[in-house]
Design a protein around this motif. Structure first.
Motif, PDB file in Angstrom:
ATOM      1  N   MET A 420      14.902  -7.631   3.957  1.00  0.00           N
ATOM      2  CA  MET A 420      15.293  -7.413   2.570  1.00  0.00           C
ATOM      3  C   MET A 420      14.122  -7.116   1.636  1.00  0.00           C
ATOM      4  N   ALA A 421      12.897  -7.364   2.063  1.00  0.00           N
ATOM      5  CA  ALA A 421      11.747  -7.145   1.181  1.00  0.00           C
ATOM      6  C   ALA A 421      11.249  -5.717   1.324  1.00  0.00           C
ATOM      7  N   VAL A 422      12.059  -4.773   0.895  1.00  0.00           N
ATOM      8  CA  VAL A 422      11.676  -3.364   0.954  1.00  0.00           C
ATOM      9  C   VAL A 422      11.758  -2.769  -0.448  1.00  0.00           C
ATOM     10  N   GLY A 423      10.980  -1.709  -0.651  1.00  0.00           N
ATOM     11  CA  GLY A 423      11.000  -1.040  -1.946  1.00  0.00           C
ATOM     12  C   GLY A 423      10.149  -1.721  -2.995  1.00  0.00           C
ATOM     13  N   LEU A 424       9.330  -2.701  -2.579  1.00  0.00           N
ATOM     14  CA  LEU A 424       8.527  -3.466  -3.520  1.00  0.00           C
ATOM     15  C   LEU A 424       7.051  -3.405  -3.144  1.00  0.00           C
ATOM     16  N   GLU A 425       6.218  -3.480  -4.171  1.00  0.00           N
ATOM     17  CA  GLU A 425       4.785  -3.693  -3.986  1.00  0.00           C
ATOM     18  C   GLU A 425       4.362  -4.839  -4.890  1.00  0.00           C
ATOM     19  N   LEU A 426       3.490  -5.705  -4.385  1.00  0.00           N
ATOM     20  CA  LEU A 426       2.968  -6.804  -5.175  1.00  0.00           C
ATOM     21  C   LEU A 426       1.455  -6.843  -5.025  1.00  0.00           C
ATOM     22  N   HIS A 427       0.754  -6.809  -6.150  1.00  0.00           N
ATOM     23  CA  HIS A 427      -0.703  -6.865  -6.148  1.00  0.00           C
ATOM     24  C   HIS A 427      -1.176  -8.045  -6.997  1.00  0.00           C
ATOM     25  N   HIS A 428      -2.335  -8.549  -6.658  1.00  0.00           N
ATOM     26  CA  HIS A 428      -2.930  -9.677  -7.380  1.00  0.00           C
ATOM     27  C   HIS A 428      -4.405  -9.419  -7.560  1.00  0.00           C
TER      28      HIS A 428
END
Length: 431
Positions: A420-428
């Protein structure tokens, strides 16, 4: 007999919500409810939720819509607030509230105002629950135009987790009172700060307000969407550039009333408030127009969560929201990107009223995303905002939820169901 049968059918339709406008698009679905694939922290907390409406007046404010440059009159600026808070009732006791909002634009004959209602899960004027002590405060600022009810899926959700959440109707920036853009440029950060001061006052002992002792204004987060993001970033430390003052002057007949919000202004530096501990900025507007320069962004030092659509065509992405994220070099900051999403990554799903015959398609598109399910976006926002504010305002051990999986793996993203974790990007990035 025929008359009796007709009455039975009408009664059945009323009960089941099949009459036009009796229910939202999905019968029985309330904004903020969970889809089966919702991430872990999207679920409601243990508190029941109360909601009340407050009306405040911010006295002696610059009326940039009248007068001329340097000679604007002052006016008492009215602000309507919606306040969600934990209650004594259990979260398992399902209560519903009917919110009243408006589609359209008060200044556009092609988009006439269309009142509508939609359901939420809260109890109007419920008794607050003081058992959690003084709850952290969250102040929410809508887009242009918008309303204090634009993000109820999130405001209710946070209240159920032990926050007092206050959403502002920014005068001259709502659907029903929309005015020239210069008012929005000037007043967003000023409204945020005034509301923070008023919440501190109303939460004090002896205030005779239901908020007395209920919230801790010294532990506050700001959430803003679009022009709300423009305002909360400025309130949190991102002082405006000389270009912003020039832009404001072009839109207001040469006025310099925005000058106190510029980074170089001593008034601005003195206004920065240590009670503000964190910021969530959904698709903040202004970077593509030069509202901030490098020095202004470097002055943002508070933990910040940016949430954006990778194809935002209002605030911009590469030269817009992403550029703000990259330029805020002195902030501990995160950036969540919805790939192939445009600007509408914050609001409730499109109301059923926006799909009725005769209503401009623009009303639907004001809420909708072309490539994303809006309920899905809402659940993902609930998850990540819960994690971020839980860390910043409550010291919770939610750090694992703000770490993206390595490489292309989607199986290991904490809090998400498999696949389910598709279509997302997370940056820090840290200072």
């Amino acid at each position: 007999m025929k008359k009796l049968s007709l009455c039975f059918v009408l009664a059945f339709l009323l009960v089941t919500g099949c009459l036009v406008n009796a229910q939202p698009v999905d019968p029985g679905f309330i904004n903020g409810d969970l889809l089966p694939n919702a991430p872990e922290l999207a679920a409601r907390g243990s508190y029941g939720v109360g909601v009340r409406t407050l009306k405040l007046v911010h006295p002696a404010q610059v009326d940039v819509l009248h007068g001329s440059a340097g000679q604007h009159p002052l006016y008492d600026r009215p602000l309507t607030l919606e306040v969600w808070y934990p209650t004594r009732t259990s979260a398992s006791q399902q209560s519903t509230v009917t919110y009243q909002s408006t589609l359209g634009r008060s200044n556009d004959p092609k988009r006439p105002l269309v009142p509508f209602t939609f359901p939420g899960r809260a109890t109007r004027d419920a008794q607050p629950d003081p058992s959690g002590g003084a709850y952290p405060l969250v102040i929410v600022s809508h887009g242009y135009p918008g309303s204090r009810l634009l993000l109820t899926y999130l405001t209710e959700n946070l209240a159920s987790k032990g926050y007092v959440v206050v959403a502002i109707d920014h005068t001259e920036s709502t659907y029903s009172d929309l005015a020239a853009f210069s008012s929005t440029l000037l007043n967003r950060a000023l409204d945020d700060k005034f509301v923070l001061n008023e919440m501190a006052r109303l939460s004090g002992k002896g205030s005779n307000s239901f908020l007395s002792g209920l919230l801790n204004a010294d532990n506050t987060a700001l959430i803003g969407y679009s022009m709300g993001g423009y305002g909360v970033l400025n309130a949190a430390g991102a002082g405006y550039s000389p270009q912003a003052l020039k832009l404001f002057g072009q839109m207001s007949g040469g006025s310099t009333a925005l000058e106190p919000r510029m980074l170089a202004s001593p008034t601005y530096q003195a206004s920065l408030d240590p009670r503000i501990k964190a910021v969530v900025a959904f698709a903040p507007w202004g970077m593509e127009r030069g509202v901030w320069d490098a020095a202004g962004l470097a002055n943002l030092k508070l933990p910040t969560l940016f949430i954006a659509g990778g194809k935002d065509d209002i605030s911009g992405y590469e030269k817009g929201v992403k550029a703000i994220y990259e330029g805020a070099i002195n902030a501990d900051r995160y950036m969540l990107t919805y790939l192939n999403a445009r600007h509408n990554v914050a609001p409730n799903p499109p109301p059923s009223a926006s799909m009725q015959p005769g209503v401009s398609a623009d009303e639907y598109m004001h809420y909708a995303e072309p490539a994303w399910n809006e309920h899905r976006i809402n659940n993902i926002n609930q998850h990540f905002v819960t994690a971020f504010l839980g860390i910043q305002l409550k010291g919770m051990e939610y750090g694992k939820y703000l770490v993206a999986p390595a490489g292309d793996s989607t199986e290991a993203w904490p809090g998400f169901k498999p696949r389910m974790a598709v279509g997302l990007e997370l940056h820090h990035a840290k200072p």
